[in-house]
Design an enzyme around this catalytic site. Sequence first.
Site, PDB file in Angstrom:
ATOM      1  N   LYS A 211       0.866  -1.177   0.000  1.00  0.00           N
ATOM      2  CA  LYS A 211       0.000   0.000   0.000  1.00  0.00           C
ATOM      3  C   LYS A 211       0.902   1.226   0.000  1.00  0.00           C
ATOM      4  O   LYS A 211       1.514   1.567   1.006  1.00  0.00           O
ATOM      5  CB  LYS A 211      -0.942   0.024   1.205  1.00  0.00           C
ATOM      6  CG  LYS A 211      -1.987   1.133   1.108  1.00  0.00           C
ATOM      7  CD  LYS A 211      -2.956   1.122   2.268  1.00  0.00           C
ATOM      8  CE  LYS A 211      -4.108   2.086   2.001  1.00  0.00           C
ATOM      9  NZ  LYS A 211      -3.694   3.428   1.591  1.00  0.00           N
ATOM     10  N   ARG A 231      -8.690  10.253  -7.262  1.00  0.00           N
ATOM     11  CA  ARG A 231      -9.773   9.403  -6.740  1.00  0.00           C
ATOM     12  C   ARG A 231     -11.092  10.157  -6.686  1.00  0.00           C
ATOM     13  O   ARG A 231     -12.158   9.538  -6.718  1.00  0.00           O
ATOM     14  CB  ARG A 231      -9.413   8.860  -5.355  1.00  0.00           C
ATOM     15  CG  ARG A 231      -9.314   9.903  -4.265  1.00  0.00           C
ATOM     16  CD  ARG A 231      -8.937   9.253  -2.933  1.00  0.00           C
ATOM     17  NE  ARG A 231      -9.952   8.350  -2.479  1.00  0.00           N
ATOM     18  CZ  ARG A 231      -9.711   7.184  -1.850  1.00  0.00           C
ATOM     19  NH1 ARG A 231      -8.462   6.810  -1.631  1.00  0.00           N
ATOM     20  NH2 ARG A 231     -10.688   6.416  -1.462  1.00  0.00           N
TER      21      ARG A 231
END
Length: 517
Positions: A211, A231
């Site tokens: 991540k 995003r």
Amino acid sequence: MLLADLVACAEAVAATSARMEKIESLAELLRGADGREAGVVAGLIAGDPRQGRIGVGWATVAALQTDSAGEPTLSVADLDAMLDEVAGAAGGGSTQRRLDLLEDFLAQATAAEADFVRRLLVGELRQGASEGVVVEAVARAAGVAAPVVRRALMLVGDLGETAGIALTQRAPGLEAVRFEVFRPIRPMLASTADHAASAVAELGRCSVEWKLDGIRIQVHRRGEEVRIWTRNLNDVTDRLGEVADLVRGLPVRVAAFDGEVMGIADDLAPVAFQDTMGRVGTRGTGERVPSRADIVRVTPMFFDALHLDGRDLLDEPLEVRLGFLAEAAADHRVPGIVTADPDEAEQVFAAAVGAGHEGVMVKAAGSPYAAGRRGKAWRKVKPVHSLDLVVLAVEPGSGRRRGWLSNIHLGARDPGGGFVMVGKTFKGMTDEMLRWQTRRFDELATDRRAHVVELRREQVVEIAVDGVQRSSRYPGGVALRFARVVRYRRDKSAAEADTIDTVRSLLPGPRGRADEP
């Protein structure tokens, strides 16, 4: 539709904690809308107007002083048109133009309507009409299954537009929506897990991936044209030219990838998130970015393929999508392995954290790409840190939390005396906790202003954080990341709170070293 009807519905939704009551109230509101108005209503009630962020913040809203109208006369269309004008104001004198437009509109609004608009402008509706609730209401109002609405929303990327399709074209219109290159879709989201091993034990065969502490991006390409979105579906193509150039060099003609863009230091270690963020936080081509970001190189790392040379991949199992990604972008894949072994998953987690990254993502190998949903198929695993901090001040709640003291200002102890503010949060608070802290902070209040109540420095609270980052906003030079309340520490005095040095020790640095602000 009268704006007063929308506001009355918002108040009814805020007044109940029953999900089904919220859905029915919203569905009834949507049934009263028609055509394009239905999409506008859905976006407004969810706190997501179709104009997006329109350059109006707390300072502007606080400067608006108008009397209220006695009777409602404004329509939803009036509000939508005003937001269009405010969003379109640009150039010299645009700030005053926005103020004039807002003041004129609020002068025609009732007190309840004005309160709704003010909170809408600064993203503070907090009335319990989350996007998920509104999607269920749209489905009920349109007489279609909720998964059909969710699927269309995933592909369209806009709640208002999806609601408009649902309420005018019903199921056939929703089912006709397809993935289109250069129309970004909402990113698939993850829930959390405590350990990589437990996530793999539950999900079975998984992709366990680093991540990265970067910025989520979605990249589309057709021929030589490349576009990049964050995003939140903000187009940042002009700020990430080297990413676009790299994607043009991949052996594909048409493609859509999901991934992260991250900053890299000279030794190839990751740089702090906010330094990477500086690359996409500026406006306009060629504008100078913050000083630390001036030296940041960025590179994309992809973890999913959504479309490749005419083939939509959203419904393919993750392991199949990863195979296509390996063919298209082998040198720019996020590190990871596919495994069903919990011990191997923990080894990947240790390697990722040791390299200065956030942790790992654990993803079911057979999962489709369910955009916009925080499901169980993807799990994020990060080290969690806990800090004992002092509550310096508190802000009155709004929406469902109106009448309670809610958002708390957090301070770390300065060994030289006093406390240093390091962040705010209202996350993690139960209703019982809100009731308790409202009584407690009333006792500790030393000064009351419109938006903040100053407190005696006595109450210690345990805060969980994912980490900290450098910040010029707070005097200590650091800010908490994803802070949430664990519990109030009645057993500790303020003198026992964690120091600002302890907070700074959580700063990420190359290969895990702390980096002073």
